[in-house]
Design an enzyme around this catalytic site. Structure first.
Site, PDB file in Angstrom:
ATOM      1  N   HIS A  82       0.761  -1.248  -0.074  1.00 45.17           N
ATOM      2  CA  HIS A  82      -0.061  -0.022  -0.042  1.00 45.17           C
ATOM      3  C   HIS A  82       0.708   1.294  -0.021  1.00 45.17           C
ATOM      4  O   HIS A  82       1.795   1.422   0.671  1.00 45.17           O
ATOM      5  CB  HIS A  82      -0.901  -0.072   1.216  1.00 45.17           C
ATOM      6  N   ASP A 161     -15.523   2.979   7.104  1.00 43.92           N
ATOM      7  CA  ASP A 161     -14.227   3.662   6.776  1.00 43.92           C
ATOM      8  C   ASP A 161     -14.860   4.733   5.660  1.00 43.92           C
ATOM      9  O   ASP A 161     -14.180   5.908   5.544  1.00 43.92           O
ATOM     10  CB  ASP A 161     -13.114   2.991   6.385  1.00 43.92           C
ATOM     11  N   ARG A 168     -14.342  13.010   6.803  1.00 42.55           N
ATOM     12  CA  ARG A 168     -13.204  13.969   7.143  1.00 42.55           C
ATOM     13  C   ARG A 168     -12.715  14.634   5.803  1.00 42.55           C
ATOM     14  O   ARG A 168     -12.027  15.690   6.305  1.00 42.55           O
ATOM     15  CB  ARG A 168     -12.004  12.728   7.266  1.00 42.55           C
ATOM     16  N   SER A 183      -7.864   4.210   8.839  1.00 43.76           N
ATOM     17  CA  SER A 183      -8.388   3.866   7.583  1.00 43.76           C
ATOM     18  C   SER A 183      -7.697   2.858   6.720  1.00 43.76           C
ATOM     19  O   SER A 183      -8.618   1.994   5.774  1.00 43.76           O
ATOM     20  CB  SER A 183      -8.590   5.223   7.001  1.00 43.76           C
ATOM     21  N   LYS A 187      -8.802  -1.158   5.863  1.00 48.26           N
ATOM     22  CA  LYS A 187      -9.164  -1.750   4.449  1.00 48.26           C
ATOM     23  C   LYS A 187      -8.368  -3.111   3.984  1.00 48.26           C
ATOM     24  O   LYS A 187      -8.834  -4.092   3.512  1.00 48.26           O
ATOM     25  CB  LYS A 187      -9.035  -0.494   3.404  1.00 48.26           C
TER      26      LYS A 187
END
Lengths: 437, 437
Positions: A82, A161, A168, A183, A187
């Protein structure tokens, strides 16, 4: 505990109990807690942070708000990567097939462009026919067959989320380390992975520009992963320049294919190989990191990674001929060079401004309903520290029309500072961070 | 400037421009700025505070959101008093007619009970027929005739403050000095006053319990008043005990009438005379504070203040016979004494708990729709430091039924601590605070 009390206790620096966080967040989902109360809570978290126990409870309630993928019938240690997001970051397109081609399964769910940053899903969708909306069943089936699938996060993954993120995004509570970390990790943990490599960007084009804060974010995500028994390794990498040359969806696919053919920009190849070696190590695919890196370099150079990418494209409905001949990808009618206004050294690049200029050109979404033009974008030829000569091209704009091209040329010129002094820039590959045990 | 940027800039500690605050707040009123954005803004203000210029801009936009009263045709310097709220604080009922009887006009708009604290409007409405919902025209007319009117804040006064207050009340953003100060001052400045005396409560029954914070609140309100050319003087007074003896609406009217007849509890008379002397001085009604205080004491003792109160009650539709014979005011059927559980010294009184017990009994509103019972409440006979003897009455509950009376007895017993040690308590009249010039 009333929602009011929960907000008040967080505001005043008390540690919330897991039950309190769960009840507050489930109340948000079922409408008993109002959006304005959640907004106040998020801002209180921005100032007060979250303790380890609070963070774990938040991740847990987000993770449990939706489906989780079980990939037990896919053999091997599933490893994903990620990135915290940046400009020109097309690494996933290369890395996922590359690592899968080395025998390590990569279950990759990606996002769309966000703010000034591009998104892997948008890039993939510039390949004609490519579908990122696989069902979770199709995702599992492709994982079994090809060891890799590249899909968009489905609506079933961590819906809490998604709601929190949207809130947000309009209440200036994005830039909070515990909120970003929870967050991302909620995921990723829903994906069915066993291990994860994090590419945490630092520099002015990153969501967390200061390297020290980027490291803190990395450590926070690692701690969450470890609490779920997942091995997580992070690298801080430079986002004080675009990664590679291409910025924009089809342009980034072209550059990714170049890299999958063993070419492409040196910085893109370097980040890809560094992350690939780490993923192969986590997947028990090599005896040491040097060997893993050599294996990855070989798979880029001998065409195995490209072949795996072709198989993935075909499996997901994409036109493989557009990979074999990238001239068949969407192309912009207008191409205008950006000339250096003076002779000197590139002392700084405003990467965020370049990302926003790309969005303005149509490569990203100014709002949720905007349609992306896959063809438009930039080639940025220079890096901080490069010498340039007055009148020579430092970048090229690919645009749909003359007007937007002209605006983009102005914006790119302003974003690339040419001076006389030394350029201060981040190391391309910064610290490697692991769980502190 | 987008609402997002305004929230973000406040969050990050930048000073907002007056135009930015005005635009954000007007956007809230017309629906362009969402409630969740305002909630995030308010929480950011809780942590970051407001600069003097920001505070002034916020007061200005709240003040300009509604009507302002012009009392130019009422001769004299108009002086009002505002208390930050507490338990048993019936001073306004005595003070307003008292000061008016000394020739200084008092245009007084008051609120209803809030949380654990009582409200002047609720107390006045326990007088049969008394109307607090005068139009602004009727308010002006009565000011000209009697030099005093006691009304509820109308919907036309600072509607933005009302919306913001309701949002703060559910997002744990009430306890912020700049938000409290701007809320109070925007309403007071709309009243048409020339000068103001602030009774800022400290102690556990106050909204800002710590004396140092109460002083900061006082200084903040004084600065706002001065920026509008109004003279403002504040006293910090004790709310670590109820003021006077009576808590509850009709009970407090009875005690106020006793004070207007020259009697009543010593602490109530002392606070009233201190504030009255200050108001008379601000209204140029006496050569010095000692003279002003003597004038005020005389007006209580010789019946002039009571007579002015009778005139006001009559003018506002109230039954004057219920003032002349307070047995005609609403009375509770059940009266139960609270006995001291042991012999010792009253070392502490949980004033907030007493206020909440009164609300539970029906003297205040647990929610906006609740109906008040004007008859119920308490007489609290002791103050911190008093010696008590086991079995003797330290308080009396006035209730509508036996069940609620029994609950209240338990709550009152728990709220009054009897011990052996010394009692630490605040001075009844704390520091006098004026503009630092």
């Amino acid at each position: 505990m009333s929602p009011y009390r929960t907000v008040q206790r967080k505001r005043d620096g008390f540690e919330l109990t897991p039950a309190e966080i769960t009840s507050f967040m489930n109340g948000y989902r079922d409408g008993h807690v109002a959006e304005y109360q959640v907004a106040a809570f998020l801002m209180a978290v921005f100032f007060r942070g979250l303790t380890t126990a609070e963070l774990h409870a938040l991740v847990e309630v987000m993770l449990r708000s939706g489906d989780t993928v079980v990939l037990d019938d896919v053999p091997g240690i599933k490893v994903d990567k990620h990135s915290t997001g940046g400009v020109g970051d097309k690494v996933s397109l290369i890395l996922a097939p590359l690592v899968a081609s080395l025998g390590v399964p990569v279950p990759m769910m990606s996002g769309r462009g966000l703010g000034h940053s591009g998104g892997t899903v948008d890039k993939l969708e510039s390949i004609p026919g490519f579908r990122t909306d696989l069902t979770l069943a199709a995702f599992r089936a492709q994982m079994k067959k090809l060891g890799c699938a590249l899909i968009a996060q489905t609506d079933e993954i961590a819906p809490l989320d998604r709601s929190l993120y949207a809130l947000r995004d309009v209440t200036a509570t994005v830039e909070s380390i515990p909120l970003i970390a929870s967050s991302i990790m909620s995921k990723k943990l829903a994906e069915g992975l066993d291990a994860l490599v994090l590419d945490v960007k630092a520099g002015n084009g990153a969501f967390m520009p200061e390297p020290a804060r980027a490291e803190e974010l990395a450590r926070t995500m690692i701690a969450i992963g470890e609490s779920y028994g997942k091995r997580v390794v992070a690298y801080i990498t430079a986002m004080d320049r675009p990664l590679g040359t291409a910025v924009g969806n089809a342009l980034e696919v072209i550059e990714s294919v170049e890299c999958l053919r063993g070419g492409g920009p040196a910085d893109l190849r370097e980040v890809t190989l560094t992350l690939a070696a780490e993923m192969v190590m986590l997947g028990d695919g090599a005896p040491d990191r040097d060997a893993a890196r050599s294996m990855a370099a070989a798979a880029l150079d001998d065409g195995r990674a490209l072949e795996r990418f072709r198989q993935i494209v075909r499996a997901q409905g994409g036109d493989v001929s557009a990979i074999d001949d990238t001239d068949r990808l969407p192309a912009a009618p207008i191409r205008v060079d950006v000339a250096a206004a003076r002779t000197g050294t590139v002392t700084a690049i405003d990467v965020r401004a370049i990302g926003l200029a790309a969005v303005a050109l149509g490569a990203g979404r100014a709002n949720l309903k905007a349609v992306i033009d896959p063809a438009v974008g930039f080639l940025v030829h220079v890096k901080p520290g490069d010498s340039v000569e007055r009148g020579h091209a430092i970048a090229q704009v690919h645009a749909a029309d003359e007007d937007s091209a002209a605006r983009a040329v102005t914006e790119l010129s302003a974003a690339i500072t040419i001076g006389d002094g030394d350029a201060a820039f981040l190391p391309l590959i910064g610290p490697r961070i692991t769980a502190s045990r």
